[in-house]
Design an enzyme around this catalytic site. Structure first.
Site, PDB file in Angstrom:
ATOM      1  N   ARG A 152       7.181   1.832  -7.986  1.00 49.78           N
ATOM      2  CA  ARG A 152       7.061   2.914  -6.995  1.00 49.78           C
ATOM      3  C   ARG A 152       7.560   4.180  -7.674  1.00 49.78           C
ATOM      4  O   ARG A 152       8.726   4.268  -8.059  1.00 49.78           O
ATOM      5  CB  ARG A 152       7.892   2.593  -5.751  1.00 49.78           C
ATOM      6  CG  ARG A 152       8.068   3.783  -4.834  1.00 49.78           C
ATOM      7  CD  ARG A 152       8.596   3.421  -3.476  1.00 49.78           C
ATOM      8  NE  ARG A 152       7.555   2.796  -2.679  1.00 49.78           N
ATOM      9  CZ  ARG A 152       7.639   2.605  -1.365  1.00 49.78           C
ATOM     10  NH1 ARG A 152       8.708   3.003  -0.707  1.00 49.78           N
ATOM     11  NH2 ARG A 152       6.655   2.037  -0.701  1.00 49.78           N
ATOM     12  N   HIS A 160      -1.330   4.619  -2.310  1.00 53.49           N
ATOM     13  CA  HIS A 160      -0.496   3.507  -1.838  1.00 53.49           C
ATOM     14  C   HIS A 160      -1.436   2.313  -1.582  1.00 53.49           C
ATOM     15  O   HIS A 160      -1.670   1.915  -0.446  1.00 53.49           O
ATOM     16  CB  HIS A 160       0.240   3.932  -0.560  1.00 53.49           C
ATOM     17  CG  HIS A 160       1.403   3.059  -0.202  1.00 53.49           C
ATOM     18  ND1 HIS A 160       1.780   1.964  -0.958  1.00 53.49           N
ATOM     19  CD2 HIS A 160       2.279   3.110   0.838  1.00 53.49           C
ATOM     20  CE1 HIS A 160       2.844   1.398  -0.392  1.00 53.49           C
ATOM     21  NE2 HIS A 160       3.166   2.063   0.699  1.00 53.49           N
ATOM     22  N   GLN A 165      -0.449  -0.821   0.542  1.00 53.07           N
ATOM     23  CA  GLN A 165      -0.438  -0.527   1.973  1.00 53.07           C
ATOM     24  C   GLN A 165      -1.860  -0.650   2.534  1.00 53.07           C
ATOM     25  O   GLN A 165      -2.080  -1.306   3.561  1.00 53.07           O
ATOM     26  CB  GLN A 165       0.095   0.898   2.191  1.00 53.07           C
ATOM     27  CG  GLN A 165       0.179   1.295   3.642  1.00 53.07           C
ATOM     28  CD  GLN A 165       1.192   0.475   4.405  1.00 53.07           C
ATOM     29  OE1 GLN A 165       2.340   0.383   4.020  1.00 53.07           O
ATOM     30  NE2 GLN A 165       0.778  -0.144   5.501  1.00 53.07           N
ATOM     31  N   ASP A 195       0.588   8.677   9.672  1.00 56.19           N
ATOM     32  CA  ASP A 195       1.712   8.547   8.736  1.00 56.19           C
ATOM     33  C   ASP A 195       2.588   9.788   8.912  1.00 56.19           C
ATOM     34  O   ASP A 195       2.172  10.774   9.542  1.00 56.19           O
ATOM     35  CB  ASP A 195       1.153   8.433   7.292  1.00 56.19           C
ATOM     36  CG  ASP A 195       2.238   8.214   6.234  1.00 56.19           C
ATOM     37  OD1 ASP A 195       3.375   7.848   6.602  1.00 56.19           O
ATOM     38  OD2 ASP A 195       1.943   8.431   5.038  1.00 56.19           O
ATOM     39  N   CYS A 197       1.856   3.091   8.716  1.00 56.67           N
ATOM     40  CA  CYS A 197       2.386   2.346   7.557  1.00 56.67           C
ATOM     41  C   CYS A 197       3.883   2.136   7.655  1.00 56.67           C
ATOM     42  O   CYS A 197       4.405   1.224   7.025  1.00 56.67           O
ATOM     43  CB  CYS A 197       2.026   3.078   6.270  1.00 56.67           C
ATOM     44  SG  CYS A 197       2.625   4.769   6.227  1.00 56.67           S
ATOM     45  N   ARG A 214       1.927  -6.838   4.994  1.00 57.54           N
ATOM     46  CA  ARG A 214       2.197  -6.456   3.598  1.00 57.54           C
ATOM     47  C   ARG A 214       2.513  -7.711   2.786  1.00 57.54           C
ATOM     48  O   ARG A 214       2.075  -7.864   1.653  1.00 57.54           O
ATOM     49  CB  ARG A 214       3.394  -5.478   3.528  1.00 57.54           C
ATOM     50  CG  ARG A 214       3.140  -4.094   4.096  1.00 57.54           C
ATOM     51  CD  ARG A 214       2.222  -3.271   3.235  1.00 57.54           C
ATOM     52  NE  ARG A 214       2.695  -3.103   1.879  1.00 57.54           N
ATOM     53  CZ  ARG A 214       3.569  -2.173   1.482  1.00 57.54           C
ATOM     54  NH1 ARG A 214       4.013  -1.277   2.339  1.00 57.54           N
ATOM     55  NH2 ARG A 214       3.961  -2.087   0.213  1.00 57.54           N
TER      56      ARG A 214
HETATM   57  N1   CP Z   1       5.117   1.328   4.214  1.00 58.90           N
HETATM   58  C1   CP Z   1       5.952   1.249   3.155  1.00 58.90           C
HETATM   59  O1   CP Z   1       5.557   1.269   1.986  1.00 58.90           O
HETATM   60  O2   CP Z   1       7.258   1.118   3.503  1.00 58.90           O
HETATM   61  P1   CP Z   1       8.499   1.234   2.513  1.00 58.90           P
HETATM   62  O3   CP Z   1       8.561   2.654   2.055  1.00 58.90           O
HETATM   63  O4   CP Z   1       9.701   0.857   3.344  1.00 58.90           O
HETATM   64  O5   CP Z   1       8.297   0.300   1.362  1.00 58.90           O
HETATM   65  N1  NVA Z   2       3.335   8.944   2.866  1.00 61.54           N
HETATM   66  C1  NVA Z   2       4.609   8.253   2.915  1.00 61.54           C
HETATM   67  C2  NVA Z   2       4.411   6.779   2.970  1.00 61.54           C
HETATM   68  C3  NVA Z   2       5.668   5.950   3.037  1.00 61.54           C
HETATM   69  C4  NVA Z   2       5.393   4.478   3.009  1.00 61.54           C
HETATM   70  C5  NVA Z   2       5.443   8.646   1.703  1.00 61.54           C
HETATM   71  O1  NVA Z   2       4.878   8.745   0.605  1.00 61.54           O
HETATM   72  O2  NVA Z   2       6.643   8.869   1.864  1.00 61.54           O
END
Ligand code: CP
Ligand code: NVA
Length: 308
Positions: free
Chosen positions: A102, A129, A132, A223, A263, A291
């Site tokens: 990430r 993502h 997701q 989101d 999400c 997930r």
């Molecule tokens: N939706 C998602 O990726 O959640 P987290 O940021 O908690 O991993």
């Molecule tokens: N768009 C959000 C998604 C979190 C899962 C972010 O990038 O923070």
């Protein structure tokens, strides 16, 4: 499929296979447990940002398949800071069987994939993502009894990483997708073009009008208005985004039994109201659980030797 950096790494056939395998693994697990398809395998998980769902679902998923996951916190590796990203990819890839990362810059995950001797999975970047979106479409697959093509989903809010992956995943599945964002916050046109160019794509509509997106839609997705790394823009965005809130009034324009997805994490009272989150339309917690199942299918396809 060698890596899973974006949905462009899979064909429509591979994507549908992942959905079917996710269903199979979910059923198996609920009936008593999965086979140890990933026995002796290790997943290295590199995080530059916080996480609940991604971290825990990958960790639990590896364990349920007989393998092991290693959490490497933002302070541990300090990608590109303590050590260059190509060096991290080669060293870590010598220890583990797959890397999930990430990151902030999408370029970092591309560099990891370019240098890693093992598969690399994007656990969220500023641009995409994909894990997701895989779980999101799997949630619709269950909701719509395995028939996805021709259904219509609306995404209302920021044209961000989640919207980009949702556009590509919807196009792979033949789902019609309408994205409504404030002017200046639309999804990147290169991603929209990429989605439109897929042979399996349904109708793709990009608009600034939330009502146009939601009209008759069978699923509504939203989101946060400010993503991780955009904290400084939060106040400005709070002034721009309110017409794009998913609330009961907006939901009334969708199909009668429309479902609502997010999400998570959610900022209740901003992009979505409490009322909608807790309504019978909401599938957000099933979606979060999915997930786990969707990523297990991905891990099996990337790492397992025997047929699942
Ligand atoms: N939706 C998602 O990726 O959640 P987290 O940021 O908690 O991993
Ligand atoms: N768009 C959000 C998604 C979190 C899962 C972010 O990038 O923070």
């Amino acid at each position: 499929m060698t890596h899973f950096i974006s949905l462009a790494d899979v064909t429509a056939a591979e994507f549908l296979d992942l959905l079917a395998l996710a269903k199979q693994l979910k059923t198996e697990q609920k009936r008593g447990g999965n086979r140890p398809l990933l026995q002796g395998k290790t997943l290295g998980m590199v995080f530059q940002k916080p996480s609940l769902r991604t971290r825990v679902s990958f960790d639990a998923g590896m364990l349920q398949l007989g393998g092991h996951a290693l959490y490497l916190s933002p302070n541990e590796i300090r990608l590109g800071e303590r050590e260059s990203t190509p060096d991290v990819a080669r060293v870590l890839g010598g220890y583990v069987d797959a890397i999930m990362a990430r990151v902030f810059a999408h370029n970092d995950i591309q560099t990891l994939a370019a240098y890693s001797p093992v598969p690399v999975i994007n656990g969220l970047s500023d641009t995409f993502h994909p894990c997701q979106a895989l779980a999101d479409i799997f949630t619709l697959y269950e909701q719509w009894d395995g028939a996805l093509a021709g259904h219509t989903m609306a995404y209302v809010g920021d044209g961000n990483n989640v919207s980009h992956s949702l556009l590509l995943a919807s196009a792979l599945a033949g789902i019609n997708i309408r994205v409504a964002s404030p002017p200046g916050y639309e999804p990147k046109s290169a991603v929209v073009q990429q989605a439109r160019s897929l042979p399996s794509a349904g109708e793709i509509t990009i608009t600034n009008d939330p009502l146009r997106a939601v009209d008759g839609a069978e699923a509504i997705y939203t989101d946060v208005w400010a993503s991780m790394g955009q904290e400084k823009e939060q106040q400005k965005r709070l002034r721009i985004f309110p017409p794009y809130q998913v609330n009961t009034e907006l939901l009334a324009h969708a199909e009668q039994n429309a479902i609502v997805l997010h999400c998570l994490p959610a900022h209740r009272g901003e992009e979505i109201t409490d009322e909608v989150m807790e309504s019978p339309h909401s599938r957000v917690f099933e979606q979060a659980e999915n997930r786990l199942h969707a990523q297990k299918a991905l891990l099996v396809r990337l790492m397992a030797r025997e047929e699942a």
